[in-house]
Design an enzyme around this catalytic site. Structure first.
Site, PDB file in Angstrom:
ATOM      1  N   GLN A 164      67.483   3.782   2.605  1.00  0.00           N
ATOM      2  CA  GLN A 164      66.531   4.881   2.513  1.00  0.00           C
ATOM      3  C   GLN A 164      67.202   6.206   2.866  1.00  0.00           C
ATOM      4  O   GLN A 164      67.266   6.601   4.027  1.00  0.00           O
ATOM      5  CB  GLN A 164      65.322   4.632   3.422  1.00  0.00           C
ATOM      6  CG  GLN A 164      64.228   5.635   3.168  1.00  0.00           C
ATOM      7  CD  GLN A 164      62.948   5.269   3.890  1.00  0.00           C
ATOM      8  OE1 GLN A 164      62.829   4.245   4.552  1.00  0.00           O
ATOM      9  NE2 GLN A 164      61.961   6.124   3.758  1.00  0.00           N
ATOM     10  N   PHE A 165      67.677   6.903   1.828  1.00  0.00           N
ATOM     11  CA  PHE A 165      68.365   8.175   2.043  1.00  0.00           C
ATOM     12  C   PHE A 165      67.436   9.237   2.620  1.00  0.00           C
ATOM     13  O   PHE A 165      67.887  10.185   3.257  1.00  0.00           O
ATOM     14  CB  PHE A 165      69.020   8.685   0.756  1.00  0.00           C
ATOM     15  CG  PHE A 165      68.065   9.278  -0.244  1.00  0.00           C
ATOM     16  CD1 PHE A 165      67.844  10.658  -0.272  1.00  0.00           C
ATOM     17  CD2 PHE A 165      67.380   8.473  -1.149  1.00  0.00           C
ATOM     18  CE1 PHE A 165      66.965  11.212  -1.190  1.00  0.00           C
ATOM     19  CE2 PHE A 165      66.508   9.030  -2.063  1.00  0.00           C
ATOM     20  CZ  PHE A 165      66.295  10.403  -2.084  1.00  0.00           C
ATOM     21  N   THR A 166      66.122   9.072   2.457  1.00  0.00           N
ATOM     22  CA  THR A 166      65.191  10.087   2.936  1.00  0.00           C
ATOM     23  C   THR A 166      65.149  10.185   4.464  1.00  0.00           C
ATOM     24  O   THR A 166      64.581  11.135   5.000  1.00  0.00           O
ATOM     25  CB  THR A 166      63.763   9.850   2.394  1.00  0.00           C
ATOM     26  OG1 THR A 166      63.306   8.572   2.820  1.00  0.00           O
ATOM     27  CG2 THR A 166      63.743   9.953   0.872  1.00  0.00           C
TER      28      THR A 166
END
Length: 145
Positions: free
Chosen positions: A78-80
């Site tokens: 999850q890059f967010t």
């Protein structure tokens, strides 16, 4: 590298309506890779996740790990987690690692976590995933390396 671990009773992960991964109970872990992260950070977080004592023992104290209780881990990239909202309301993701390197470190974290004898299920890197989970507690722990 950041990890958000949530104790769950059940989690399912789908892509385009197709079931990809499911765990009956354990930890759902969202993993964010930052620019400059290496295998060292991935190994550190894998060890922390494997040893995280957030499951209750016979006395009702959070004293057992996911391995101790026979649970599984669903590890989701999850890059967010590296969304920066310090300047405005639209997140900037400049701190998140490029997909090629992030995916390699994500896969390395899966391997490291598996080496602790834990069943690790995965998401689909870069896909639009739909995740349904039944949080237990809720217990949510943020870890950073």
């Amino acid at each position: 590298m950041k990890a958000v671990a949530q104790r769950v009773k059940k989690t399912t992960l789908k892509v385009d309506g197709e079931l990809i991964s499911e765990i009956p109970f354990g930890l759902t872990v969202f993993l964010g890779v930052k620019v400059g992260d290496t295998e060292k950070e991935a190994a550190y977080l894998a060890k922390k996740i494997a040893g995280l004592r957030v499951f209750e023992d016979e006395n009702g104290k959070m004293n057992l790990s996911v391995k101790d209780v026979g649970g599984e881990v669903l590890l989701v990239s999850q890059f967010t987690l590296y969304g920066d909202t310090s300047r405005g309301n639209r997140p900037s993701f400049t701190l998140a690692e490029r997909p090629e390197h992030a995916q390699a470190l994500y896969e390395y974290a899966v391997k490291e976590l598996s080496d602790y004898g834990i069943i690790v299920k995965k998401g689909v890197f870069g896909a639009d995933m739909q995740i349904e989970q039944h949080n237990d507690g809720p217990v949510t722990i943020l870890m950073e390396a």
